[in-house]
Design an enzyme around this catalytic site. Sequence first.
Site, PDB file in Angstrom:
ATOM      1  N   HIS A   1       0.709  -1.111  -0.107  1.00  0.00           N
ATOM      2  CA  HIS A   1      -0.009   0.057   0.062  1.00  0.00           C
ATOM      3  C   HIS A   1       1.049   1.344   0.019  1.00  0.00           C
ATOM      4  O   HIS A   1       0.277   2.265  -0.404  1.00  0.00           O
ATOM      5  CB  HIS A   1      -0.821  -0.160   1.380  1.00  0.00           C
ATOM      6  CG  HIS A   1      -2.023   0.902   1.098  1.00  0.00           C
ATOM      7  ND1 HIS A   1      -2.291   2.058   0.157  1.00  0.00           N
ATOM      8  CD2 HIS A   1      -3.265   0.874   1.673  1.00  0.00           C
ATOM      9  CE1 HIS A   1      -3.507   2.557   0.217  1.00  0.00           C
ATOM     10  NE2 HIS A   1      -4.402   1.820   1.271  1.00  0.00           N
TER      11      HIS A   1
ATOM     12  N   ASP B   1      -9.927  -3.875 -18.400  1.00  0.00           N
ATOM     13  CA  ASP B   1     -10.268  -5.007 -19.509  1.00  0.00           C
ATOM     14  C   ASP B   1      -8.652  -5.390 -19.916  1.00  0.00           C
ATOM     15  O   ASP B   1      -8.261  -4.691 -20.899  1.00  0.00           O
ATOM     16  CB  ASP B   1     -11.123  -4.414 -20.787  1.00  0.00           C
ATOM     17  CG  ASP B   1     -11.424  -5.379 -21.771  1.00  0.00           C
ATOM     18  OD1 ASP B   1     -10.842  -6.337 -21.682  1.00  0.00           O
ATOM     19  OD2 ASP B   1     -12.029  -4.819 -22.906  1.00  0.00           O
TER      20      ASP B   1
END
Length: 462
Positions: free
Chosen positions: A171, A385
């Site tokens: 993170h 995608d």
Amino acid sequence: MASSLSSSSSSSLKFTVRRCQPQLVPPAIPTPHELKLLSDIDDQQALRFHVPMIQIYGKQASMAEKDPVEVIRQALSQTLVFYYPFAGRLREGPHRKLMVDCTGEGVMFIEADADVTLAQFGDSLQPPFPCFQELLYHVPDSQQFTDTPLLLVQVTRLKCGGFILAIHLNHTMCDGPGYLQFMNAWAEMARGATKPSIAPVWRRELLMARDPPRITCNHREYEQIQDTLPSSNHNLVQRSFFFGPLDIAALRKSIPQHLQHCSTFDLITACLWRCRTKAMQIEADEDVRMMCIVNARGRFNPPLPVGYYGNGFAYPAAVTSAGKLCRNPFGYAVELINKVKGEMKEEYLQSVADLMVMKGRNLLFTTVRSYIVSYLARVNLRAVDFGWGEAVYGGAAQAGAGRFPGVSYFCSAKNGRGEEGIIFSIYLPPEAMERFAKEFNHMTRNQNQPQSTSAKLIMSTL
């Protein structure tokens, strides 16, 4: 290696995952070897953990001849040419200052196959995922924070032609918008691009502490208070809930006219805060906190540059007593959330950076009677995608952050009826979870409909 585990959730789904040996994927071509400092927002103690993320894709006829493992592995190697700090290793310098040693060693990659189809998951395509520990294998020593790969990636082929991409993300390297930017670049390369449409920008010096540092804001999210109750972080259960359009409309109808400008985030956050506080049966005179992760990118003058992928947020805390939160009309909680979001300005984030330096970077947010929410629905990871179309699910793989279970991530999702909405997962003790579910159902005024056609329960060892 092969292993077979049954899910400990209410789902009876069992499947076998066969994994190849983990391997390092380096950048496709040599990249600069240099040291890059993280910002004083990046390297705070509260962000020193790995976030499990997951993308689930169905079969795509036009990609039938393509192997998702090879497509994603090759695209990752090409993406690391532009995001080459991810191929390096974190080092810790004087005063716990973190930096990236851009060694070009690469990220950890695991190829796997599961003898299960997407359809067999049924309503389990949301946290908690069956056998998730098999879909994102913990490579030994990979959970160390420094001197290890900054990304751990596992691509698991499914029998139906779909696949699951699971990721452990350090993170300190990026936040939600930064992660989405990286994922979009990776997906673009998988679809044939030669460079990302948005060039990555490091510029971590923009969020360094001032010289001299000075705390100019009130940071109640970092107040250190005594817990009056024993720890309840054991034997927790995790459950996902779905907010559909009717639920949001019901919440909005219950607030006064002067609050109608409030966002969906405000409504959902206020609702969860009240439901969780009631479920936990906190004494009326005890303070409770809701920390809202607020993106500060556009709140700078000038804004942080397009392409900046570091952490650019803080989590200012709304604070009130449990009694006031639960007894006042719902609009009271909504107004508190809306007000605390308004505190997020450039000065607030700069004050956080200064605070971290003055406190030696080891200051943790308050965990006592606290709850944190992150609105990942805004970044819409389902839209990433790789050539197989939109993800069936894209977002956080579970609730919690590091060792703190009191964090929920709002992710965009569809429910079993095909409705677009927002899903979130929450950890609570079993009895409190039942109270939360009843309170949630009451607040959304949807008693005549299933509150979530795919809510699941899982025992945790937290």
